[in-house]
Design a protein around this motif. Structure first.
Motif, PDB file in Angstrom:
ATOM      1  N   LEU A  42       0.832  -1.211   0.000  1.00 37.18           N
ATOM      2  CA  LEU A  42       0.000   0.000   0.000  1.00 37.18           C
ATOM      3  C   LEU A  42       0.864   1.258   0.000  1.00 37.18           C
ATOM      4  CD1 LEU A  42      -2.808  -1.090   2.461  1.00 37.18           C
ATOM      5  CD2 LEU A  42      -3.023  -0.715  -0.010  1.00 37.18           C
ATOM      6  N   ALA A  91      -0.611  -3.329  -4.434  1.00 38.07           N
ATOM      7  CA  ALA A  91      -1.964  -3.654  -3.979  1.00 38.07           C
ATOM      8  C   ALA A  91      -2.909  -3.494  -5.165  1.00 38.07           C
ATOM      9  CB  ALA A  91      -2.365  -2.750  -2.827  1.00 38.07           C
ATOM     10  N   ARG A 151      -6.741  -1.280   0.630  1.00 39.70           N
ATOM     11  CA  ARG A 151      -6.379  -0.282   1.640  1.00 39.70           C
ATOM     12  C   ARG A 151      -7.477  -0.171   2.700  1.00 39.70           C
ATOM     13  NH1 ARG A 151      -2.783   3.539   1.948  1.00 39.70           N
ATOM     14  NH2 ARG A 151      -2.266   3.424  -0.255  1.00 39.70           N
TER      15      ARG A 151
END
Length: 123
Positions: free
Chosen positions: A39, A85, A91
Motif C-alpha cells: 500500500l 496492492a 487499503r
C-alpha cells in the motif's frame, strides 16, 4: 422478524464466499505485512521479504495466493516482477482491520482466551 425490517438485504452466496476467502487470506500476519508494504508503493519480492521479516520463497508463495484472490497485482520488468496492492479496497480492508485491532477490548479478549485455556472451566 427480519422480514419486517425495511431494506433488509442479505448478500448472495457468491459474495459471502468471496468475502470469506478474502478474510481467510488476510488472517495471516505475514500477508498483512506484505499488503501494508504494498500500500506504500510497488515492491519486489526481495524488498517485501525484508520488510515482512520472511524468506523470499515464503513471500513469493504468499504473493501468488494474494494475486489469485485479486488482492495484489504484478508487473513484469525484464526478469523481475514488481507487486502492488490491487486497488483501494485493499487499503480500506487493511485500514479497518488494523483500526479494529487498536480498539479491541484487550482485557476482555485476554480473559476469554484464559477461560478457554484453563481445563475444567467453561467459557
Amino acid at each position: 422478524m427480519h422480514t419486517s425490517l425495511p431494506d433488509f438485504d442479505m448478500p448472495n452466496e457468491e459474495q459471502v464466499h468471496l468475502a470469506a476467502e478474502s478474510f481467510r487470506l488476510l488472517s495471516d500476519p505475514t500477508r498483512i505485512k506484505i499488503l501494508w508494504a504494498l500500500l506504500q508503493g510497488e515492491s519486489s519480492v526481495a524488498c517485501l521479504a525484508e520488510l515482512a521479516d520472511a524468506a523470499p520463497t515464503a513471500v513469493s508463495q504468499h504473493l501468488a495466493k494474494l494475486r489469485l484472490a485479486g488482492l495484489v497485482k504484478g508487473r513484469r520488468e525484464g526478469t523481475f516482477v514488481y507487486y502492488s496492492a490491487a486497488d483501494e479496497h485493499v487499503r480500506r480492508l487493511l485500514t479497518e482491520g488494523l483500526y479494529h485491532a487498536d480498539h479491541i477490548d484487550r482485557p476482555a479478549l485476554e480473559s476469554d482466551q484464559h477461560a478457554v485455556a484453563e481445563p475444567g472451566r467453561t467459557a
